[in-house]
Structure formats: C-alpha cells, structure tokens
Write an enzyme that holds these catalytic residues in place. Structure first.
Site, PDB file in Angstrom:
ATOM      1  N   ASP A 218       0.845  -1.194   0.000  1.00  0.00           N
ATOM      2  CA  ASP A 218       0.000   0.000   0.000  1.00  0.00           C
ATOM      3  C   ASP A 218       0.877   1.239   0.000  1.00  0.00           C
ATOM      4  O   ASP A 218       1.683   1.449   0.905  1.00  0.00           O
ATOM      5  CB  ASP A 218      -0.907   0.001   1.236  1.00  0.00           C
TER       6      ASP A 218
ATOM      7  N   HIS B 282      -7.309   9.758  -2.368  1.00  0.00           N
ATOM      8  CA  HIS B 282      -6.693   9.689  -1.046  1.00  0.00           C
ATOM      9  C   HIS B 282      -7.515  10.350   0.063  1.00  0.00           C
ATOM     10  O   HIS B 282      -7.633   9.820   1.165  1.00  0.00           O
ATOM     11  CB  HIS B 282      -5.302  10.327  -1.104  1.00  0.00           C
TER      12      HIS B 282
END
Length: 344
Positions: free
Chosen positions: A83, A150
């Site tokens: 990630d 995000h």
C-alpha cells in the site's frame, strides 16, 4: 462467490484468480463494484506511509531507500500486497524493489497486489490523469491493482485546473469530477479496481448520487481505539470493501511525543489474549480486524515483525474477546490521522 455476499475466501486447495493465488495461509477478499471480475485483495498488506519522510520530521523513515528495503523484505517474507501513494514520496524505492523481485523470480507481477493513491485531496479530472501516469512510472508498472482517491476534500493551497475544484467548499463536485477521471483510468485498464480513502458516509453518497460505478474499496483508519461501525455497515451494504489502515495505532511513529499510539500493544487485555494463543499483541490486534472481514495495512521495517503480521490465520478470537477489544477504554486522543469528517 456472489457480489451480494463478499465474504472471506479461505480455501484448502489453491485457487488462481486474476493472477492472484489464494491459499489457506494467504486469504483475502474478492472486490466488487468498480473492480475487474476475479480481483482479490490479500488480507494483510504492507503500509508504507511515511517511509520517505524528509529528514527532521517525526518518525524513523528518512529516505526512499527505506521503502526499497522494506518492500524487498516484505516480498521475501511472502507478503503480496503493498500500500503506497504518490504523496508518500516512496514509490521510486518500491518500484525498484518490485522490479528486482520480478527480475530474480521472487514474484510474478500477477502475484503482487499494488495499491496507490492520487491527490492529497481530490485533485480534479486533468490532474488525476496526470498523477496516474506518475504513479505507473515511479512504480515501473503498467497498471496498479487498486487506485484510491486519497482524501475527500480539497487541500488548502492546492491549485487545480478543474473548475469543479477551486475552493474548499467544492468537495462534492470535486469528488465527482475526480471520480469520473478514475472511472476512465479503470476502463482503460490502468487500474484493476478503483476506490477511495478516508471517505465518510456523506462523501460516499456523493459518488452514489452519480449513478455510475461505486468504489470497490474505502480505506479508513481502523483500530481498537478508533472504529466506525456505522461506516463499516454502510460499506458492506454497498459491497464496498472496508480496508483498515493504522491497525496497530502508530507504534513506530514518534512514540515519545505520542505514547498513546503505541499503548494498544501494551494493554494488559491484549497481552493476556496474546499469551493465551502464543501470539504477539500485534497479531491479536490484526486478527481482531480480520475477523470483521477488514483487510489491514500494518507498517514495519522489521522482517520478523513482517513475518508475524502475515501469520494471523491459524487462530481465532472468541466473540467475547472481540467484544472486549472493541469496547476497551479509549484515550483522549484516539485517532492517529486528521478526521475527514471536517470536509463538506
């Protein structure tokens, strides 16, 4: 597995789907909505936020070489999900480690699940298209397995060419414009799945309103000190996989300044449960998330800790233990990251 029933797959025999191998020792979840059919997300990923901090900032991650070393160790230990984000400034190192692992035969590209993220907030349509090219370039890949928006709100001071992303109050229309760009990226094959991060229910509803593709994933802070059962339930009702970051708090991040971050690992309750199963406190906390069908992204630079983080599938917590951990007394400052609920 029915899209209306996105439960854990845990198979005794080996199954190969969309290039990813699922075994009894490496379970995961099938993604739905804006995801290619047969895309599975491994249960445990390597979180890399902060691995390339500027020297002098809090924490112990200083340059891009750290992300390269950590990624190499993770892949060597059998980790298959990574990630990252363009804003973490660590993708060049991750890309180098992945390229080396592919070259020496440690992994095949289809075995590794890469998540990256665009924007500190929704950057707008054109900026999203530009950023995904930077992501692919720095990671040295043709596609990412999962691309996330995000944050739900525009970042103060960010200048976008998108007329929908000019002001802090432009949140809903900016999210929608950015999502349209992500849909194109998905349809062009540059991301096998697309989703969001730090989205509360009200932010997700802006995307539902579009009557188009829904996110495959919502990645949100989740640990025993900070969890949002209503958001988790909403995501499940929409077939959105809920992915938890900072599942241990942040014991590696400025522990002296924020000792509450590491206190989860020191709780007598957690230590007692760990002793019962001959596991570490970290393994107990990760198992708590996973038994709720929540994939986790623990950070580590320590190969032994990485190995432990991957070894959470040979025991199960009782219902009483899960409830006790869920209801553990919370400190005054329970959340690690800023609260995204402030964004309209």
């Amino acid at each position: 597995m029915s899209p209306a029933n996105p439960f854990i797959f845990l198979l005794v025999s080996v199954v190969v789907l969309s290039g990813h191998v699922a075994t009894e020792n490496a379970p995961g979840l099938e993604l739905h909505n804006a995801a290619q059919q047969g895309t599975f997300m491994p249960a445990v990923g390597l979180g890399t936020g902060g691995y390339a901090l500027t020297a002098g900032m809090p924490g112990e991650y200083w340059d891009d070489a750290v992300s390269e070393k950590a990624t190499s160790s993770w892949l060597a230990e059998g980790g298959r999900r990574i990630d990252t984000s363009l804003s973490y400034n660590d993708q060049t190192g991750i890309g180098r480690a992945l390229a080396a692992a592919l070259a020496n035969g440690t992994v095949k590209r289809g075995d590794v699940f890469i998540t990256s993220k665009i924007g500190g907030g929704p950057p707008g349509y054109n900026e999203t298209m530009t950023e995904v090219e930077k992501i692919r370039s720095t990671l040295q890949v043709e596609y990412v397995d999962l691309l996330l928006m995000h944050w739900p709100g525009p970042v103060l001071g960010f200048k976008s060419t998108d007329p929908n992303c000019k002001h802090l109050l432009d949140g809903p229309k900016c999210r929608q414009s950015t999502w349209r760009a992500m849909e194109k990226i998905f349809n062009d094959g540059h991301a096998k799945a697309i989703g969001v991060s730090n989205f509360e229910k009200k932010h997700l509803e802006d995307l539902v309103e579009m009557k188009s593709l829904l996110p495959a994933v919502d990645q949100v802070e989740y640990h025993i000190y900070w969890h949002e059962p209503e958001l988790v339930s909403y995501c499940k009702s929409m077939n959105i996989t809920f992915n938890g970051y900072a599942p241990l708090g942040t014991p590696d991040w400025a522990p002296k300044e924020h000792s509450w971050n590491s206190s989860q690992l020191e709780l007598p309750l957690v230590k007692s449960i760990a002793a019962k199963y001959s596991k570490s406190p970290a393994q107990v906390l990760l198992r708590w998330s996973w038994q709720q069908q929540i994939p986790v992204n623990p950070r580590s630079m320590n190969p032994e800790h990485m190995k432990e983080n991957l070894d959470i599938f040979d025991f199960a917590l009782t219902t009483g233990e899960i409830d006790s951990l869920t209801n553990v007394p919370k400190p005054k400052h329970a959340k690690v990251c800023p609260n995204p609920d402030i964004y309209p």
